[in-house]
Every structure is written in C-alpha cells, then in structure tokens.
Scaffold this active site. Sequence first.
Site, mmCIF file in Angstrom:
data_model
loop_
_atom_site.group_PDB
_atom_site.id
_atom_site.type_symbol
_atom_site.label_atom_id
_atom_site.label_comp_id
_atom_site.label_asym_id
_atom_site.label_seq_id
_atom_site.Cartn_x
_atom_site.Cartn_y
_atom_site.Cartn_z
ATOM 1 C CG HIS A 246 51.857 55.041 43.971
ATOM 2 N ND1 HIS A 246 52.453 54.053 43.243
ATOM 3 C CD2 HIS A 246 51.049 54.395 44.871
ATOM 4 C CE1 HIS A 246 52.036 52.866 43.658
ATOM 5 N NE2 HIS A 246 51.191 53.050 44.652
HETATM 6 O O1 RIB Z 1 48.089 53.534 41.490
HETATM 7 C C1 RIB Z 1 48.529 54.549 42.320
HETATM 8 C C2 RIB Z 1 47.774 55.829 42.058
HETATM 9 O O2 RIB Z 1 46.379 55.614 42.324
HETATM 10 C C3 RIB Z 1 48.167 56.978 42.932
HETATM 11 O O3 RIB Z 1 48.025 58.166 42.197
HETATM 12 C C4 RIB Z 1 47.156 56.939 44.036
HETATM 13 O O4 RIB Z 1 46.987 58.185 44.666
HETATM 14 C C5 RIB Z 1 45.914 56.534 43.293
HETATM 15 O O5 RIB Z 1 45.335 57.651 42.665
#
Ligand code: RIB
Length: 315
Positions: A246
């Site tokens: 992510h």
């Molecule tokens: O959905 C993924 C996100 O949510 C990423 O930024 C993870 O670190 C959480 O914050």
Amino acid sequence: MQRILIDADTGIDDSIAILYALKSKKILVEGITTCFGNSGAAQSADNCLRLIQLSGLSREVPVVIGAECSLDGEYASAPAHIHGENGIGNVILSESSQTPLKEDAADFIIRKANELEGDLVIVTTGRLTNLARALEKDPKLPRKVKKLVTMGGCLQVPGNVSPFAEANIAGDARAANQVFCAGFHMVLVGLDVTMKTFITSHDLENLERYCSAESRPCVEYIRKALNFYFEFHRQSEGMMGRCVVHDPLAMLIAEDGTLGEYAMIRACVEYEALAYKGMIVTDHRFNSEMEQDEIAACIRVDSDKAVRRLFSVFQ
Ligand code: RIB
Ligand code: CA
C-alpha cells in the site's frame, strides 16, 4: 528532487515507505506529521523518530504529532493484529535522541507549504485529518503545494474495511471529503493498484543477499516487520509468504509518476450514511455541474518495477 512532507499513521507499510523516502536520492523529506490509525499519533511519531535514526541519515527530520481522532472525534482501536502492538510489527528499534517538534501538525503543514513556495509534495499514508485541519486554517493550501499523493480509496475493487471503503478514507471520511473537494493537484493511489502489487519472501531473500553493509540495519528491520505482516496476510487472505504493497507504492509514485497510469475523476467521499461511509462517489457526467478539480486516480501500475525500485535504495 521531490521535497516531500509525509503524513503517516506509522504502521508496517508506512514505515517501509518512510525508509524508502529517507534513503532515496530523489527525495528530500521535509518533515513527517502523524495521525491516529495503525497506532496512536504519538506512537506513530515515536516510530518515525526511531526509523529516522535507523536510516542513518545525518540530519534531523522534524516529526510532529498530529490528530489522535477523526474530525468527528472517533478512533476505532489500533489494528494490532495487522501492525502489532507498537504499529511496526512488535519490532523494537533503538530509542531516538530526537523528540517531536512542539508545533500543531496543521500549522506545520501550512508553514512548510509557505516556505517551499509551490515546491512541496505532500504524501499521505493514513487518515486525511491533519490535512483537513490545515485546510480549515488555510483554504488556499491546495494552490500552494505542488502535488498531493494519497494512499487510499477503492474505485473498481472492493474495500478492505467495508464492501465499499478503504481504511484511510473510511477512518475519517469527513476529512477525506474535504480534501477531495479542495482543489489539490491530487493523485490517488488506492486498493485498485496496491492490492495487485506484492512483496514476496523471495524479494526479501534477495534484499538480504544484496543489501549494502550500511543498509543492513534497515533491511534487518524490514525482514522482521514484513514477517509479521506476511502472517496477517496468510491468516486474512490465505497469501503465503507475501503481502500487498500500500503505502510504499504511494511514495514511489510521488517520486516518479510514470510508474502508473491514471483516470481523471471528479469525486467526493460519503461521510454520513453509515453503511457507505468512506465510499468514493464519482461524477462521470460530461457536463459536470460539480465545480471541482479532477483527481488523478491510479488505475494501473508497473508492479515489478515498483518493487524492484523500492528495494534498490538498500543495495
Ligand atoms: O488500507 C491500507 C492503508 O491502511 C495503509 O495506509 C495502511 O498502513 C493503513 O493505514
Ligand atoms: Ca498507513
């Protein structure tokens, strides 16, 4: 050189994005503000300070503690099963001698935007609460920054906290809506691309084999933290020896937008109807009545290149 302010809820994937930014020769980290999410904002700031020290950077990077709850005063407890009790997979890093800056996070964002005179890139890897608070104080902020790159949202794929919503957007949907409508030059890096980009145990083996002596402490940390993250992916998604990417993907795209392909969208975020909270609502009309700037939503990414580049800074 991209001059970047990071706003993070420093969990495992945030931490790798931060280490990448600190190590990349094409990024100058101007500061980090933190937000509740993967852990509390104060814990996130402590994680950032320890990561800065771990990176071996010879200069101080200011770290500012930001929002501990959403604009509506909500904060669901930290997801320890995903990011560990301390947000970074229960890995204990050495304490830093640096302390957080005693400045309001929204003020810090505004100050940096003013100081850099149009050159600041903001990368958010958590809730958009600090940015929404900055916008309340300075509605002209969107025109003062070069670009906003946000990890969050889902357009053509399911959400990860509800059928329609992603965690960073749903975690403070009101703030997200304010930011989406504010007129930033915004790039959205959501689950449409992050769920299709993977780090595997094979990548980790190669990283350990080829990393430089100087980067070995960072790589040791990445290995331990990612093993925790792999276990969450195994239990929740049935993935073996791998995880999705992510936050690092947002950082890589902030550095080099050519890694992705984009669709221009006009969008806002649902923040009132509980069942749809955090859902991104797009207006596809040709003659839109919405007087709103478009957002570049990343719809495809060169995942192999992204992961190779992510780990290249540790060689
Ligand atoms: O959905 C993924 C996100 O949510 C990423 O930024 C993870 O670190 C959480 O914050
Ligand atoms: Ca995050």
